[in-house]
Design a protein around this motif. Structure first.
Motif, PDB file in Angstrom:
ATOM      1  N   GLY A  42       4.344  -4.374   8.321  1.00 52.94           N
ATOM      2  CA  GLY A  42       4.487  -3.653   9.588  1.00 52.94           C
ATOM      3  C   GLY A  42       3.778  -4.360  10.734  1.00 52.94           C
ATOM      4  O   GLY A  42       4.313  -4.461  11.848  1.00 52.94           O
ATOM      5  N   CYS A  86      -1.705   6.740   6.736  1.00 50.24           N
ATOM      6  CA  CYS A  86      -3.161   6.775   6.574  1.00 50.24           C
ATOM      7  C   CYS A  86      -3.802   5.927   7.664  1.00 50.24           C
ATOM      8  O   CYS A  86      -3.117   5.469   8.572  1.00 50.24           O
ATOM      9  CB  CYS A  86      -3.543   6.272   5.180  1.00 50.24           C
ATOM     10  N   SER A 140      -0.537   9.626  10.550  1.00 47.78           N
ATOM     11  CA  SER A 140       0.676  10.248  11.109  1.00 47.78           C
ATOM     12  C   SER A 140       1.859   9.994  10.178  1.00 47.78           C
ATOM     13  O   SER A 140       2.757   9.195  10.486  1.00 47.78           O
ATOM     14  CB  SER A 140       0.979   9.655  12.493  1.00 47.78           C
ATOM     15  N   PRO A 141       1.853  10.642   8.989  1.00 45.89           N
ATOM     16  CA  PRO A 141       2.947  10.391   8.048  1.00 45.89           C
ATOM     17  C   PRO A 141       4.295  10.785   8.638  1.00 45.89           C
ATOM     18  O   PRO A 141       4.422  11.842   9.270  1.00 45.89           O
ATOM     19  CB  PRO A 141       2.603  11.275   6.845  1.00 45.89           C
ATOM     20  N   HIS A 167       7.671   2.779  -0.813  1.00 49.28           N
ATOM     21  CA  HIS A 167       8.047   4.094  -0.280  1.00 49.28           C
ATOM     22  C   HIS A 167       9.419   4.067   0.401  1.00 49.28           C
ATOM     23  O   HIS A 167       9.887   5.101   0.874  1.00 49.28           O
ATOM     24  CB  HIS A 167       6.954   4.661   0.629  1.00 49.28           C
ATOM     25  N   PHE A 184      12.232   7.306   1.422  1.00 51.21           N
ATOM     26  CA  PHE A 184      13.139   7.468   2.568  1.00 51.21           C
ATOM     27  C   PHE A 184      14.602   7.498   2.089  1.00 51.21           C
ATOM     28  O   PHE A 184      15.522   7.464   2.900  1.00 51.21           O
ATOM     29  CB  PHE A 184      12.937   6.336   3.587  1.00 51.21           C
ATOM     30  N   ALA A 210      -8.960  -2.342  -9.213  1.00 50.06           N
ATOM     31  CA  ALA A 210     -10.092  -3.241  -8.942  1.00 50.06           C
ATOM     32  C   ALA A 210     -11.410  -2.460  -8.965  1.00 50.06           C
ATOM     33  O   ALA A 210     -11.422  -1.245  -8.760  1.00 50.06           O
ATOM     34  CB  ALA A 210      -9.913  -3.922  -7.588  1.00 50.06           C
ATOM     35  N   ARG A 252     -10.407  -7.611 -10.702  1.00 51.11           N
ATOM     36  CA  ARG A 252      -9.114  -6.907 -10.705  1.00 51.11           C
ATOM     37  C   ARG A 252      -8.360  -7.219 -11.984  1.00 51.11           C
ATOM     38  O   ARG A 252      -8.230  -8.388 -12.349  1.00 51.11           O
ATOM     39  CB  ARG A 252      -8.244  -7.343  -9.512  1.00 51.11           C
ATOM     40  N   GLY A 290       4.363  -7.932  -5.453  1.00 44.17           N
ATOM     41  CA  GLY A 290       2.968  -8.148  -5.852  1.00 44.17           C
ATOM     42  C   GLY A 290       2.228  -9.182  -5.023  1.00 44.17           C
ATOM     43  O   GLY A 290       1.037  -9.369  -5.195  1.00 44.17           O
ATOM     44  N   GLY A 310       2.053  -9.208  -1.559  1.00 44.11           N
ATOM     45  CA  GLY A 310       2.366  -8.612  -0.264  1.00 44.11           C
ATOM     46  C   GLY A 310       1.625  -9.204   0.910  1.00 44.11           C
ATOM     47  O   GLY A 310       2.100  -9.100   2.044  1.00 44.11           O
TER      48      GLY A 310
HETATM   49  C1  LIG Z   1      -6.037  -4.022  -6.422  1.00 44.79           C
HETATM   50  C2  LIG Z   1      -4.941  -4.808  -5.751  1.00 44.79           C
HETATM   51  C3  LIG Z   1      -5.028  -6.188  -5.662  1.00 44.79           C
HETATM   52  C4  LIG Z   1      -4.017  -6.901  -5.016  1.00 44.79           C
HETATM   53  N1  LIG Z   1      -4.195  -8.237  -4.803  1.00 44.79           N
HETATM   54  C5  LIG Z   1      -3.315  -8.927  -4.041  1.00 44.79           C
HETATM   55  C6  LIG Z   1      -3.559 -10.274  -3.686  1.00 44.79           C
HETATM   56  O1  LIG Z   1      -4.593 -10.856  -4.015  1.00 44.79           O
HETATM   57  N2  LIG Z   1      -2.612 -10.913  -2.958  1.00 44.79           N
HETATM   58  C7  LIG Z   1      -1.477 -10.286  -2.554  1.00 44.79           C
HETATM   59  O2  LIG Z   1      -0.646 -10.914  -1.884  1.00 44.79           O
HETATM   60  N3  LIG Z   1      -1.239  -8.996  -2.838  1.00 44.79           N
HETATM   61  C8  LIG Z   1      -2.122  -8.294  -3.562  1.00 44.79           C
HETATM   62  N4  LIG Z   1      -1.921  -6.967  -3.820  1.00 44.79           N
HETATM   63  C9  LIG Z   1      -0.677  -6.344  -3.341  1.00 44.79           C
HETATM   64  C10 LIG Z   1      -0.687  -6.089  -1.823  1.00 44.79           C
HETATM   65  O3  LIG Z   1      -1.769  -5.284  -1.460  1.00 44.79           O
HETATM   66  C11 LIG Z   1       0.617  -5.395  -1.409  1.00 44.79           C
HETATM   67  O4  LIG Z   1       1.695  -6.134  -1.934  1.00 44.79           O
HETATM   68  C12 LIG Z   1       0.719  -5.343   0.102  1.00 44.79           C
HETATM   69  O5  LIG Z   1      -0.227  -4.445   0.625  1.00 44.79           O
HETATM   70  C13 LIG Z   1       2.117  -4.918   0.532  1.00 44.79           C
HETATM   71  O6  LIG Z   1       2.163  -4.999   1.949  1.00 44.79           O
HETATM   72  P1  LIG Z   1       3.163  -4.095   2.770  1.00 44.79           P
HETATM   73  O7  LIG Z   1       2.799  -4.180   4.189  1.00 44.79           O
HETATM   74  O8  LIG Z   1       4.554  -4.414   2.382  1.00 44.79           O
HETATM   75  O9  LIG Z   1       2.923  -2.623   2.209  1.00 44.79           O
HETATM   76  P2  LIG Z   1       1.620  -1.701   2.273  1.00 44.79           P
HETATM   77  O10 LIG Z   1       0.408  -2.506   2.406  1.00 44.79           O
HETATM   78  O11 LIG Z   1       1.752  -0.748   1.133  1.00 44.79           O
HETATM   79  O12 LIG Z   1       1.842  -0.939   3.655  1.00 44.79           O
HETATM   80  C14 LIG Z   1       2.824   0.061   3.768  1.00 44.79           C
HETATM   81  C15 LIG Z   1       2.250   1.169   4.604  1.00 44.79           C
HETATM   82  O13 LIG Z   1       3.288   2.153   4.769  1.00 44.79           O
HETATM   83  C16 LIG Z   1       2.659   3.389   4.907  1.00 44.79           C
HETATM   84  N5  LIG Z   1       3.610   4.466   4.635  1.00 44.79           N
HETATM   85  C17 LIG Z   1       4.272   4.757   3.492  1.00 44.79           C
HETATM   86  N6  LIG Z   1       5.013   5.872   3.668  1.00 44.79           N
HETATM   87  C18 LIG Z   1       4.829   6.278   4.937  1.00 44.79           C
HETATM   88  C19 LIG Z   1       5.286   7.377   5.715  1.00 44.79           C
HETATM   89  N7  LIG Z   1       6.110   8.324   5.211  1.00 44.79           N
HETATM   90  N8  LIG Z   1       4.886   7.487   7.009  1.00 44.79           N
HETATM   91  C20 LIG Z   1       4.048   6.552   7.561  1.00 44.79           C
HETATM   92  N9  LIG Z   1       3.562   5.507   6.859  1.00 44.79           N
HETATM   93  C21 LIG Z   1       3.939   5.383   5.570  1.00 44.79           C
HETATM   94  C22 LIG Z   1       1.529   3.348   3.863  1.00 44.79           C
HETATM   95  O14 LIG Z   1       0.492   4.266   4.168  1.00 44.79           O
HETATM   96  C23 LIG Z   1       1.081   1.885   3.940  1.00 44.79           C
HETATM   97  O15 LIG Z   1      -0.095   1.733   4.722  1.00 44.79           O
HETATM   98  C24 LIG Z   1      -2.876  -6.223  -4.500  1.00 44.79           C
HETATM   99  C25 LIG Z   1      -2.798  -4.844  -4.596  1.00 44.79           C
HETATM  100  C26 LIG Z   1      -3.807  -4.135  -5.211  1.00 44.79           C
HETATM  101  C27 LIG Z   1      -3.696  -2.645  -5.292  1.00 44.79           C
END
Ligand SMILES: Cc1cc2nc3c(=O)[nH]c(=O)nc-3n(C[C@H](O)[C@H](O)[C@H](O)COP(=O)(O)OP(=O)(O)OC[C@H]3O[C@@H](n4cnc5c(N)ncnc54)[C@H](O)[C@@H]3O)c2cc1C
Length: 446
Positions: free
Chosen positions: A48, A70, A216-217, A248, A252, A266, A312, A384, A386
Motif C-alpha cells: 500500500g 490497524c 479505520s477498517p 485479505h 473482499f 517470532a 523466527r 512470504g 512481502g
Molecule cells: C514473523 C514474520 C516474519 C517475516 N519475515 C519476513 C522477511 O524477513 N522478509 C519478507 O519479505 N517478509 C517477511 N514476512 C512476510 C511479510 O511481513 C509480509 O509478506 C508483508 O507484510 C506483506 O506486505 P503487504 O503490504 O502485501 O501486506 P501487509 O503487510 O499484510 O499489509 C496489508 C494491510 O492491509 C490491512 N487491511 C487488511 N484488511 C483491511 C481492511 N478491511 N481495511 C483496512 N485495512 C485492511 C492490514 O491491516 C495490513 O496492515 C514475515 C512475516 C512474519 C509474520
C-alpha cells in the motif's frame, strides 16, 4: 451497482515488538467524516505504501487516501524479520531456487523494488539502523542444510550471481555462534527495522495530498460510477481504488479458494547486558536465514535498550486467517529450543516478545497484480517475501492504474492467476501435515 461486503477484519496475534521498540508517535488519525479523493489505497503495508508513493510520483496534484484497519507497523508489515531479499526465495522449493530464466528476471524485479525502497529511505531520512544493504547469510547447521546451500550456490553461479561460502569458523567470527557448519553470504539483501521503515514511509508520504488514516477498517465497497469505500467513521469516494491487503483479498470476495493463508512466528529477547553482548562476540548486527527454508531465521539487532536476538520459525496453514494465543505459546517452545541450541553462552536471557503474523502464498508462487473490476486494482499475495514482493506489487498496481507501461508490468500481467486449492477440509490437514513433515526433515536447521 456493485456492492462488496468485507467479511473479515485482520487480527494480528501477539504484540508488534518492533514497533514497541520505537518512540511513541502522533495521535492516530481515523476516518471520522465523509470525504473524496482521486485515489484510495486500502492497506498501509509494503504494497500500500509503495502504491501510494508511485501514485504520488505519477499524478502530481492528485489526492490520495490510504486506509488501514490497524495502526501502521502493527500489522504484518511491522511484524516480520526484516529481510528484503533480492534473490529467488521460493519457500516451497528445497533450496529457494526455481527455473533459471525466471529467477534472473525475478531478481531484476526484486532489485527494482529494493532500489525503490532505498530511495524512500533516503528521501524520508531513514538511517542505516532502519534500512541498510548489508546482505544476509544462509546458515546451515546440518549436512542437509549444507547440501541445500551447495545446490543454491550452483544455481546462483548459473545465474551469474556472486556469493561467498563461509566455513564454521567464519560463521562464528561473524555471528559469535559455533552452531553452524557453513554459510552462504550474498550481498544484495537489505536488512530493515520493519516497523521503523513503514512508519518512516507513512510519515514521509503524509502531506495535504497524501492522507493516511489508521484504525479505520474498510467494511465494504460500492461502485456507482465512483468507488465508495465504507468505514465505520465515514465513506471515502474516489474513481479508483487499490487493494493492498495481501491475503485479505479473500475477505473482499476475490480469489476465493486460491490464496493460502499461512502464519509464521517470532520471539525477541529482552535487551542483552553489555557483558552478555561481549560473551556472544561476533559483529554488532547480522541476519541469518536458514539454508533449509523450513529452518530458523536469526537476527542480532541493536535497540535503544541494548542488543537483542530475534528468532523466527514454524509455519502453519490457517485458512481462517486467525490463530489462538495457545498457538503462540506452543510455538514459543520451538523458539526457546532454537535459541538455546544457538546461544548456549546466553543462558538466562529470556524472551520479551512473542508474536505471529500472516503470510499469503499461492500454490504456483504468483502475486496478484491486476484490475479486478473497473477502477479496482489489486497488489496482493506476496508469497512470504512481502517486504520486496509487496513493494513491487504496489509499484506495479499503481503503474497499471495510471496507465504507465513497462516490461515489468507486462510480465506481472502475463503471469497466471493463483491456481485453485483443494477444498478447505482437505487442504488444511494436508498442508499442515506437509509443513510438519518438512520441518521435521529440517532437523537442527529448525
Ligand atoms: C514473523 C514474520 C516474519 C517475516 N519475515 C519476513 C522477511 O524477513 N522478509 C519478507 O519479505 N517478509 C517477511 N514476512 C512476510 C511479510 O511481513 C509480509 O509478506 C508483508 O507484510 C506483506 O506486505 P503487504 O503490504 O502485501 O501486506 P501487509 O503487510 O499484510 O499489509 C496489508 C494491510 O492491509 C490491512 N487491511 C487488511 N484488511 C483491511 C481492511 N478491511 N481495511 C483496512 N485495512 C485492511 C492490514 O491491516 C495490513 O496492515 C514475515 C512475516 C512474519 C509474520
Amino acid at each position: 451497482m456493485t456492492r462488496i461486503a468485507v467479511t473479515k477484519k485482520p487480527v494480528d496475534p501477539g504484540p508488534a515488538a518492533w514497533n514497541d521498540l520505537l518512540p511513541a508517535r502522533d495521535p492516530v488519525r481515523v476516518v471520522d467524516e465523509d470525504t473524496t479523493a482521486d485515489w484510495v489505497v486500502i492497506g498501509a503495508g509494503f504494497a500500500g505504501l509503495a502504491a501510494a508513493r508511485r501514485l504520488s510520483q505519477q499524478c502530481g496534484s492528485d489526492k490520495i487516501v490510504v486506509l488501514d484497519a490497524c495502526r501502521v507497523a502493527e500489522g504484518p508489515a511491522g511484524r516480520n524479520s526484516g529481510f528484503m531479499i533480492d534473490l529467488p526465495h521460493d519457500l516451497s522449493s528445497s533450496d529457494y531456487g526455481g527455473a533459471l530464466d525466471k529467477d534472473v528476471t525475478l531478481t531484476a524485479d526484486n532489485r527494482h523494488a529494493i532500489d525503490f525502497a532505498a530511495t524512500m529511505a533516503q528521501d524520508f531520512g531513514m538511517g542505516p539502523d532502519v534500512f541498510a544493504r548489508t546482505g544476509k547469510i544462509n546458515a546451515a547447521a546440518t549436512a542437509r542444510g549444507d547440501a541445500h546451500n551447495r545446490e543454491y550456490a550452483a544455481h546462483l553461479m548459473a545465474m551469474g550471481e556472486p556469493f561467498e561460502v563461509l566455513d564454521s569458523a567464519q560463521m562464528k567470527e561473524r555471528t559469535g555462534i559455533s552452531y553452524y557448519r557453513s554459510g552462504l553470504f550474498t550481498a544484495g539483501t537489505a536488512i530493515i527495522q520493519p516497523a521503523a521503515f513503514v512508519r518512516g514511509a507513512a510519515a514521509g508520504l503524509s502531506s495535504n495530498r497524501v492522507q493516511i488514516f489508521e484504525n479505520s477498517p474498510v467494511t465494504g465497497l460500492t461502485h456507482d460510477g465512483d468507488w465508495v469505500v465504507h468505514t465505520a467513521g465515514g465513506n471515502v469516494r474516489a474513481p479508483k481504488v487499490i487493494l493492498a491487503v495481501n491475503g485479505h483479498l479473500n475477505s473482499f470476495g476475490f480469489l476465493k479458494n486460491r490464496l493460502m493463508h499461512v502464519f509464521t512466528y517470532a520471539s525477541m529477547t529482552q535487551p542483552l547486558t553489555p557483558q552478555q553482548s561481549a560473551r556472544l562476540g561476533g559483529a554488532a548486527t547480522w541476519g541469518v536465514t536458514p539454508a533449509d527454508p523450513m529452518g530458523t531465521t536469526v537476527r542480532r539487532i541493536t535497540s535503544p535498550q541494548g542488543d537483542r536476538i530475534l528468532i523466527r520459525n514454524r509455519f502453519t496453514f490457517d485458512p481462517s486467517m486467525e490463530v489462538s494465543d495457545q498457538r503462540i505459546r506452543s510455538v514459543a517452545q520451538d523458539h526457546d529450543r532454537a535459541f538455546k541450541a544457538r546461544f548456549p553462552m546466553l543462558g538466562g536471557v529470556g524472551m520479551q516478545y512473542r508474536w505471529g503474523g500472516r503470510l499469503c502464498l499461492s500454490r504456483n508462487n504468483v502475486s496478484v497484480v491486476t484490475e479486478l473490476e473497473d477502477g479496482l486494482y489489486a497488489a496482493c499475495c506476496q508469497n512470504g517475501l512481502g517486504t520486496t514482493r509487496g513493494t513491487l506489487s504496489g509499484i506495479l498496481a499503481a503503474e497499471l492504474a495510471t496507465g504507465t507501461g513497462s516490461d515489468r508490468l507486462d510480465r506481472a500481467l502475463a503471469a497466471p492467476a493463483p491456481v485453485l486449492l483443494p477444498p478447505r477440509f482437505i487442504a488444511k490437514p494436508a498442508a499442515n501435515a506437509v509443513l510438519k513433515w518438512q520441518e521435521r526433515k529440517a532437523g537442527a536447521d529448525l
